[in-house]
Design an enzyme around this catalytic site. Sequence first.
Site, PDB file in Angstrom:
ATOM      1  N   HIS A 198      -2.661   1.202   6.857  1.00 29.64           N
ATOM      2  CA  HIS A 198      -3.011   1.082   5.435  1.00 29.64           C
ATOM      3  C   HIS A 198      -3.234   2.477   4.852  1.00 29.64           C
ATOM      4  O   HIS A 198      -3.690   3.393   5.545  1.00 29.64           O
ATOM      5  CB  HIS A 198      -4.280   0.239   5.262  1.00 29.64           C
ATOM      6  CG  HIS A 198      -4.526  -0.146   3.829  1.00 29.64           C
ATOM      7  ND1 HIS A 198      -3.844  -1.161   3.204  1.00 29.64           N
ATOM      8  CD2 HIS A 198      -5.365   0.370   2.883  1.00 29.64           C
ATOM      9  CE1 HIS A 198      -4.262  -1.275   1.953  1.00 29.64           C
ATOM     10  NE2 HIS A 198      -5.176  -0.341   1.733  1.00 29.64           N
TER      11      HIS A 198
ATOM     12  N   HIS B  37      -5.953   1.678  -4.328  1.00 30.12           N
ATOM     13  CA  HIS B  37      -4.984   1.219  -3.330  1.00 30.12           C
ATOM     14  C   HIS B  37      -4.512  -0.185  -3.676  1.00 30.12           C
ATOM     15  O   HIS B  37      -5.174  -0.929  -4.405  1.00 30.12           O
ATOM     16  CB  HIS B  37      -5.593   1.249  -1.916  1.00 30.12           C
ATOM     17  CG  HIS B  37      -6.660   0.216  -1.674  1.00 30.12           C
ATOM     18  ND1 HIS B  37      -6.829  -0.417  -0.467  1.00 30.12           N
ATOM     19  CD2 HIS B  37      -7.621  -0.297  -2.493  1.00 30.12           C
ATOM     20  CE1 HIS B  37      -7.836  -1.270  -0.549  1.00 30.12           C
ATOM     21  NE2 HIS B  37      -8.341  -1.211  -1.749  1.00 30.12           N
TER      22      HIS B  37
ATOM     23  N   CYS C 288       0.809  -1.226   0.000  1.00 29.93           N
ATOM     24  CA  CYS C 288       0.000   0.000   0.000  1.00 29.93           C
ATOM     25  C   CYS C 288       0.840   1.273   0.000  1.00 29.93           C
ATOM     26  O   CYS C 288       0.625   2.179  -0.813  1.00 29.93           O
ATOM     27  CB  CYS C 288      -0.978  -0.019   1.173  1.00 29.93           C
ATOM     28  SG  CYS C 288      -0.212   0.047   2.818  1.00 29.93           S
TER      29      CYS C 288
END
Length: 385
Positions: free
Chosen positions: A348, A360, A300
């Site tokens: 994240h 993402h 990420c």
Amino acid sequence: MASHRKPRTRILESPAGRRTAVGVGSAALASATLLTQEAGATPAERSIEDVQKEVDHLYHEAERATERYNGAKERTAQQRTRVEQQLDEVAKETARLNESRRELGRLAAAQYRTGGITPTATFMLAPDPQTYFDQAHLMERLTNREKAAVDQFQVRQAEAAKKRSEAQESLRTLTDSQEQLQASKQEVQTKLSDARKVLDRLTEAEKKRLAELERKREEEARRKAEEAARQAELERQQQAEQERREQQQREQEQQEEEQQEDPPPADPAPSKSAQVLAFAEAQLGKPYVWGATGPDSYDCSGLTQAAWREAGISLPRTTYDQVNAGTQVAKADLQPGDLVFFYDDVSHVGIYVGNGQMIHASKPGDDVKYESIDYMPFHSGVRPA
């Protein structure tokens, strides 16, 4: 020979004994049954919802460990570079020290040829410089050149010792960073392995039910995002109408002046945002791989770092640092290109694209894709530029 022992009373022969035995036996049987059920519990006997929660938790733990791995990897690389530089400095300082030692040797040899044991020779034969200088009266007999050579030797000797000490400390720090790197890597692999084991124990029917739950979860997150987007659009239209009316009022009052005013300078941010979004969209479909920074796969924070690098902005490697790499933005004020962070531990991150959606690098086994920002617990938004 007959036995003289007194016969035992058989418990089950009396009604009271039978009731006691039955009670004890029932309790033992119930306990054994309970223990057997607990010991034999498998994912197949749990609800699919529980399995989904366990797998999500393991993926989340793996992503947290991935960010720790990314940080340890970055620190290790930096520390390794520092150690190499320090070792080069130690080598150079040692060479200078040896040159000073040779200079003292030349002076001592020259004086020896002229006869007698000179102060320089005395210095070279002493076990250490301090022992020599304890004989302070000998200093008066040294020439200016000899004094300069001795002074230079002492300075270089101290500097070489300092450089060696610094290099040794950096090597210890590098070792610690390497151990942290290995520990984080092992934790990631363990969590991912645990998740795979949970999924592998499911039957085909259960896997289909789990996929259906995931689909419904995504649909619910998308519905919430669309509702939020509609509400935001309504508020934007109301705000625009309010501004239009105010503008009309100003035009009526100052029409001539406003026509002569120069237009405001363009905001450079949309250009950077457009570059970030174009890069992110070009990565759609590439696999999530923990610790990856492209160009064929990403985790990420690797994706967000690469996307903003395309726009000329250098972001730190981990989510824990990226969350502080810009201006904090409320969820309602997000603009395309902003970074969106999730979970209380900020483990994240994605790139906001508008209308409640983001791009993402999702999770192990998944790809770079569009997702609702309501799919995970929202933490904060950040505008790098």
